[in-house]
Design a protein around this motif. Structure first.
Motif, PDB file in Angstrom:
ATOM      1  N   GLY A 181      30.780 119.795 -52.509  1.00 42.75           N
ATOM      2  CA  GLY A 181      31.763 118.816 -52.045  1.00 42.75           C
ATOM      3  C   GLY A 181      31.090 117.549 -51.542  1.00 42.75           C
ATOM      4  N   HIS A 182      29.999 117.686 -50.781  1.00 40.55           N
ATOM      5  CA  HIS A 182      29.223 116.506 -50.353  1.00 40.55           C
ATOM      6  C   HIS A 182      28.643 115.786 -51.570  1.00 40.55           C
ATOM      7  CE1 HIS A 182      29.436 117.133 -46.098  1.00 40.55           C
ATOM      8  NE2 HIS A 182      28.699 118.224 -46.072  1.00 40.55           N
ATOM      9  N   TRP A 183      28.079 116.559 -52.485  1.00 41.74           N
ATOM     10  CA  TRP A 183      27.453 115.982 -53.686  1.00 41.74           C
ATOM     11  C   TRP A 183      28.470 115.197 -54.503  1.00 41.74           C
ATOM     12  CZ3 TRP A 183      27.707 116.949 -59.102  1.00 41.74           C
ATOM     13  CH2 TRP A 183      26.607 116.503 -59.855  1.00 41.74           C
ATOM     14  N   MET A 184      29.738 115.583 -54.376  1.00 39.63           N
ATOM     15  CA  MET A 184      30.828 114.891 -55.070  1.00 39.63           C
ATOM     16  C   MET A 184      31.446 113.773 -54.233  1.00 39.63           C
ATOM     17  SD  MET A 184      31.217 116.342 -58.107  1.00 39.63           S
ATOM     18  CE  MET A 184      32.911 116.076 -58.616  1.00 39.63           C
ATOM     19  N   GLY A 185      30.961 113.577 -53.001  1.00 41.36           N
ATOM     20  CA  GLY A 185      31.402 112.430 -52.215  1.00 41.36           C
ATOM     21  C   GLY A 185      32.261 112.714 -51.005  1.00 41.36           C
ATOM     22  N   LEU A 186      32.437 113.982 -50.635  1.00 40.56           N
ATOM     23  CA  LEU A 186      33.292 114.308 -49.495  1.00 40.56           C
ATOM     24  C   LEU A 186      32.510 114.366 -48.194  1.00 40.56           C
ATOM     25  CD1 LEU A 186      35.542 117.187 -50.908  1.00 40.56           C
ATOM     26  CD2 LEU A 186      36.052 114.722 -50.803  1.00 40.56           C
ATOM     27  N   TRP A 187      33.176 113.914 -47.127  1.00 40.98           N
ATOM     28  CA  TRP A 187      32.668 114.101 -45.775  1.00 40.98           C
ATOM     29  C   TRP A 187      33.138 115.464 -45.255  1.00 40.98           C
ATOM     30  CZ3 TRP A 187      29.332 110.473 -45.359  1.00 40.98           C
ATOM     31  CH2 TRP A 187      29.594 109.151 -45.717  1.00 40.98           C
ATOM     32  N   HIS A 188      32.565 115.865 -44.122  1.00 40.97           N
ATOM     33  CA  HIS A 188      33.161 116.983 -43.387  1.00 40.97           C
ATOM     34  C   HIS A 188      34.566 116.582 -42.942  1.00 40.97           C
ATOM     35  CE1 HIS A 188      28.821 118.196 -42.317  1.00 40.97           C
ATOM     36  NE2 HIS A 188      29.292 119.082 -43.180  1.00 40.97           N
ATOM     37  N   THR A 189      35.432 117.548 -42.795  1.00 39.93           N
ATOM     38  CA  THR A 189      36.786 117.251 -42.311  1.00 39.93           C
ATOM     39  C   THR A 189      36.775 116.739 -40.880  1.00 39.93           C
ATOM     40  OG1 THR A 189      37.003 119.595 -41.740  1.00 39.93           O
ATOM     41  CG2 THR A 189      37.979 118.873 -43.832  1.00 39.93           C
ATOM     42  N   PHE A 190      35.709 116.999 -40.142  1.00 42.31           N
ATOM     43  CA  PHE A 190      35.614 116.536 -38.754  1.00 42.31           C
ATOM     44  C   PHE A 190      34.823 115.235 -38.625  1.00 42.31           C
ATOM     45  CE2 PHE A 190      32.620 119.967 -39.678  1.00 42.31           C
ATOM     46  CZ  PHE A 190      31.391 119.401 -39.392  1.00 42.31           C
ATOM     47  N   GLN A 191      34.435 114.619 -39.750  1.00 40.71           N
ATOM     48  CA  GLN A 191      33.787 113.305 -39.691  1.00 40.71           C
ATOM     49  C   GLN A 191      34.724 112.309 -39.017  1.00 40.71           C
ATOM     50  OE1 GLN A 191      30.649 112.334 -41.187  1.00 40.71           O
ATOM     51  NE2 GLN A 191      30.916 110.396 -40.128  1.00 40.71           N
ATOM     52  N   GLY A 192      34.242 111.581 -38.054  1.00 37.36           N
ATOM     53  CA  GLY A 192      35.060 110.580 -37.371  1.00 37.36           C
ATOM     54  C   GLY A 192      35.873 111.116 -36.222  1.00 37.36           C
ATOM     55  N   GLY A 193      35.946 112.448 -36.090  1.00 40.20           N
ATOM     56  CA  GLY A 193      36.646 113.038 -34.953  1.00 40.20           C
ATOM     57  C   GLY A 193      38.131 112.730 -34.940  1.00 40.20           C
ATOM     58  N   CYS A 194      38.666 112.571 -33.740  1.00 37.43           N
ATOM     59  CA  CYS A 194      40.111 112.370 -33.567  1.00 37.43           C
ATOM     60  C   CYS A 194      40.490 110.908 -33.793  1.00 37.43           C
ATOM     61  CB  CYS A 194      40.543 112.839 -32.181  1.00 37.43           C
ATOM     62  SG  CYS A 194      40.338 114.600 -31.911  1.00 37.43           S
ATOM     63  N   THR A 195      40.374 110.459 -35.026  1.00 34.77           N
ATOM     64  CA  THR A 195      40.745 109.101 -35.394  1.00 34.77           C
ATOM     65  C   THR A 195      41.703 109.155 -36.566  1.00 34.77           C
ATOM     66  OG1 THR A 195      38.885 108.892 -36.940  1.00 34.77           O
ATOM     67  CG2 THR A 195      38.506 108.199 -34.644  1.00 34.77           C
ATOM     68  N   SER A 196      42.414 108.081 -36.786  1.00 35.70           N
ATOM     69  CA  SER A 196      43.388 108.062 -37.873  1.00 35.70           C
ATOM     70  C   SER A 196      42.729 108.053 -39.242  1.00 35.70           C
ATOM     71  CB  SER A 196      44.306 106.841 -37.734  1.00 35.70           C
ATOM     72  OG  SER A 196      43.546 105.643 -37.758  1.00 35.70           O
ATOM     73  N   THR A 197      41.492 107.561 -39.315  1.00 35.81           N
ATOM     74  CA  THR A 197      40.785 107.528 -40.601  1.00 35.81           C
ATOM     75  C   THR A 197      39.926 108.769 -40.809  1.00 35.81           C
ATOM     76  OG1 THR A 197      39.018 106.236 -39.565  1.00 35.81           O
ATOM     77  CG2 THR A 197      40.741 105.016 -40.731  1.00 35.81           C
ATOM     78  N   ASN A 198      39.472 109.371 -39.768  1.00 36.92           N
ATOM     79  CA  ASN A 198      38.553 110.515 -39.729  1.00 36.92           C
ATOM     80  C   ASN A 198      37.701 110.633 -40.996  1.00 36.92           C
ATOM     81  OD1 ASN A 198      41.210 111.535 -40.729  1.00 36.92           O
ATOM     82  ND2 ASN A 198      40.266 113.555 -40.711  1.00 36.92           N
ATOM     83  N   ASP A 199      38.027 111.512 -41.946  1.00 36.02           N
ATOM     84  CA  ASP A 199      37.175 111.703 -43.121  1.00 36.02           C
ATOM     85  C   ASP A 199      37.602 110.866 -44.318  1.00 36.02           C
ATOM     86  OD1 ASP A 199      39.521 113.028 -43.662  1.00 36.02           O
ATOM     87  OD2 ASP A 199      38.577 114.834 -44.482  1.00 36.02           O
ATOM     88  N   GLU A 200      38.438 109.846 -44.096  1.00 35.40           N
ATOM     89  CA  GLU A 200      38.926 108.951 -45.147  1.00 35.40           C
ATOM     90  C   GLU A 200      39.808 109.660 -46.171  1.00 35.40           C
ATOM     91  OE1 GLU A 200      38.699 105.653 -45.562  1.00 35.40           O
ATOM     92  OE2 GLU A 200      37.501 105.290 -43.767  1.00 35.40           O
ATOM     93  N   VAL A 201      40.368 110.800 -45.792  1.00 40.83           N
ATOM     94  CA  VAL A 201      41.295 111.529 -46.650  1.00 40.83           C
ATOM     95  C   VAL A 201      42.577 111.760 -45.861  1.00 40.83           C
ATOM     96  CG1 VAL A 201      41.732 113.671 -47.910  1.00 40.83           C
ATOM     97  CG2 VAL A 201      39.447 112.642 -47.957  1.00 40.83           C
ATOM     98  N   ALA A 202      43.694 111.279 -46.390  1.00 38.64           N
ATOM     99  CA  ALA A 202      44.939 111.257 -45.623  1.00 38.64           C
ATOM    100  C   ALA A 202      45.531 112.636 -45.370  1.00 38.64           C
ATOM    101  CB  ALA A 202      45.975 110.390 -46.350  1.00 38.64           C
ATOM    102  N   ASP A 203      45.289 113.599 -46.262  1.00 37.91           N
ATOM    103  CA  ASP A 203      45.948 114.896 -46.106  1.00 37.91           C
ATOM    104  C   ASP A 203      45.063 115.976 -45.500  1.00 37.91           C
ATOM    105  OD1 ASP A 203      44.322 115.296 -48.292  1.00 37.91           O
ATOM    106  OD2 ASP A 203      45.938 115.851 -49.679  1.00 37.91           O
ATOM    107  N   THR A 204      43.957 115.588 -44.843  1.00 38.75           N
ATOM    108  CA  THR A 204      43.189 116.520 -44.014  1.00 38.75           C
ATOM    109  C   THR A 204      43.343 116.066 -42.566  1.00 38.75           C
ATOM    110  OG1 THR A 204      41.152 115.220 -44.329  1.00 38.75           O
ATOM    111  CG2 THR A 204      41.518 117.091 -45.807  1.00 38.75           C
ATOM    112  N   PRO A 205      44.142 116.779 -41.767  1.00 40.08           N
ATOM    113  CA  PRO A 205      44.368 116.364 -40.382  1.00 40.08           C
ATOM    114  C   PRO A 205      43.064 116.192 -39.611  1.00 40.08           C
ATOM    115  CG  PRO A 205      45.902 118.097 -40.983  1.00 40.08           C
ATOM    116  CD  PRO A 205      44.919 117.990 -42.108  1.00 40.08           C
ATOM    117  N   ALA A 206      43.070 115.240 -38.701  1.00 41.36           N
ATOM    118  CA  ALA A 206      41.876 114.970 -37.895  1.00 41.36           C
ATOM    119  C   ALA A 206      41.527 116.167 -37.029  1.00 41.36           C
ATOM    120  CB  ALA A 206      42.117 113.746 -37.017  1.00 41.36           C
ATOM    121  N   GLN A 207      40.240 116.372 -36.827  1.00 37.07           N
ATOM    122  CA  GLN A 207      39.788 117.418 -35.915  1.00 37.07           C
ATOM    123  C   GLN A 207      38.611 116.888 -35.107  1.00 37.07           C
ATOM    124  OE1 GLN A 207      38.354 119.941 -39.645  1.00 37.07           O
ATOM    125  NE2 GLN A 207      37.613 120.907 -37.784  1.00 37.07           N
TER     126      GLN A 207
END
Length: 318
Positions: free
Chosen positions: A236-262
């Motif tokens: 998933g990283h090799w394909m360009g994904l961040w961890h779902t907790f990247q950015g923490g409790c922010t509206s952008t967090n991992d730059e994916v809209a359908d993974t809730p912030a953690q």
């Protein structure tokens, strides 16, 4: 040159978005008009850490670096839209050749059978096909095919891969293929695994790929992490994904809209965990969290969109 053509890029990309050809970064067309960025030149992505070492990840990608890399991805996709009127063919996955490097130490420690490697590739394909949660998880359209298994008896590589110089020596001597070839090395890394991001390939192609702990493969001895899903996470990283907790409790967090912030990574499989006040429970079943292998079962459609974008920008046709 990018600044003078920025509006053209944005308009063309927005047109493709409207036509359903490609969606960027979890579905945010406004983001395509971002300014210039600096490509990260670090050696590898954050590692999937073993229990007890969460928060002490190898070469953590800062939020500032993540923002620069996000901007670079948007810029590259905008340039692709300018040069190609139709990106639809690039937005439906593809076949990815895998070269699996089995590195062993003294006495053959770390040996992995052909049957186990085949099972590992099967697990990888199940994850990217959405097979564990059909109808809900994303079917990315990417298929991984084992091209070759290479076996290396080298105790220095096997035990010392966490040292940057040893990692570089191993990869430089063994990596094959292009940007679209997934090289996997199984070693005795102290982490469960680590990977490079697609935008780093151009600056250091010989370092590109994924390293996993040999005990994390299906049937391995890594407690709670032996179903082979470490490779799914790292790919998933090799394909360009961040961890779902990247950015923490922010509206952008991992730059994916359908993974809730953690707020932080998950340990185990705590149903109902909700570490942020923003909407949605923590995505503990997502392959890009730190949950147990048995807890993982999905990529989201937004993550799929991001992977398609990164593949088009950095790996396809190269």
């Amino acid at each position: 040159m990018f600044q003078t053509k920025k509006r053209v890029h944005a308009a063309l990309t927005a047109g493709l978005l409207a036509a359903g050809a490609i969606t960027l970064l979890g579905g945010s067309p406004a983001a395509t008009a971002s300014g210039d960025s600096v490509m990260c030149a670090d050696e590898h992505a954050t590692a999937r850490a073993l229990p007890g070492s969460h928060g002490q990840e190898r070469n953590e990608v800062s939020d500032a670096e993540a923002a620069r890399m996000n901007a670079d991805l948007r810029k590259k996709i905008a340039e692709k839209a300018l040069n190609r009127a139709d990106l639809s063919a690039a937005a439906v996955g593809g076949t990815i050749p895998v070269v699996f490097h089995v590195v062993t130490g003294t006495g053959g420690v770390g040996a992995i059978s052909d049957a186990t490697i085949a099972k590992q590739i099967e697990v990888l394909n199940q994850g990217f096909a959405g097979a564990e949660l059909q109808g809900t998880a994303a079917n990315t359209g990417f298929k991984f095919v084992l091209q070759e298994t290479k076996r290396w008896s080298n105790n220095t590589w096997f035990t010392g891969v966490d040292t940057a110089s040893t990692e570089r020596a191993m990869k430089t001597a063994t990596r094959v293929g292009t940007a679209s070839t997934l090289n996997v090395w199984s070693t005795d890394t102290s982490n469960l695994g680590f990977a490079t991001f697609p935008s780093w390939y151009a600056g250091d192609p010989k370092m590109d790929g994924v390293v996993i702990k040999y005990t994390s493969v299906p049937g391995g001895s890594a407690t709670n992490f032996n179903l082979g899903k470490t490779l799914t996470h790292e790919t998933g990283h090799w394909m360009g994904l961040w961890h779902t907790f990247q950015g923490g409790c922010t509206s952008t967090n991992d730059e994916v809209a359908d993974t809730p912030a953690q707020k932080s990574s998950t340990s185990g499989c705590p149903e109902g965990r909700d570490s942020c006040r923003l909407a949605g429970l923590d995505p503990i079943h997502n392959y890009m969290d730190y949950s147990y292998d048995s807890c993982y079962n999905q990529f989201t459609n937004g993550q799929n969109n991001r992977m398609q974008s990164a593949w088009t920008a950095y790996r396809s046709g190269k």
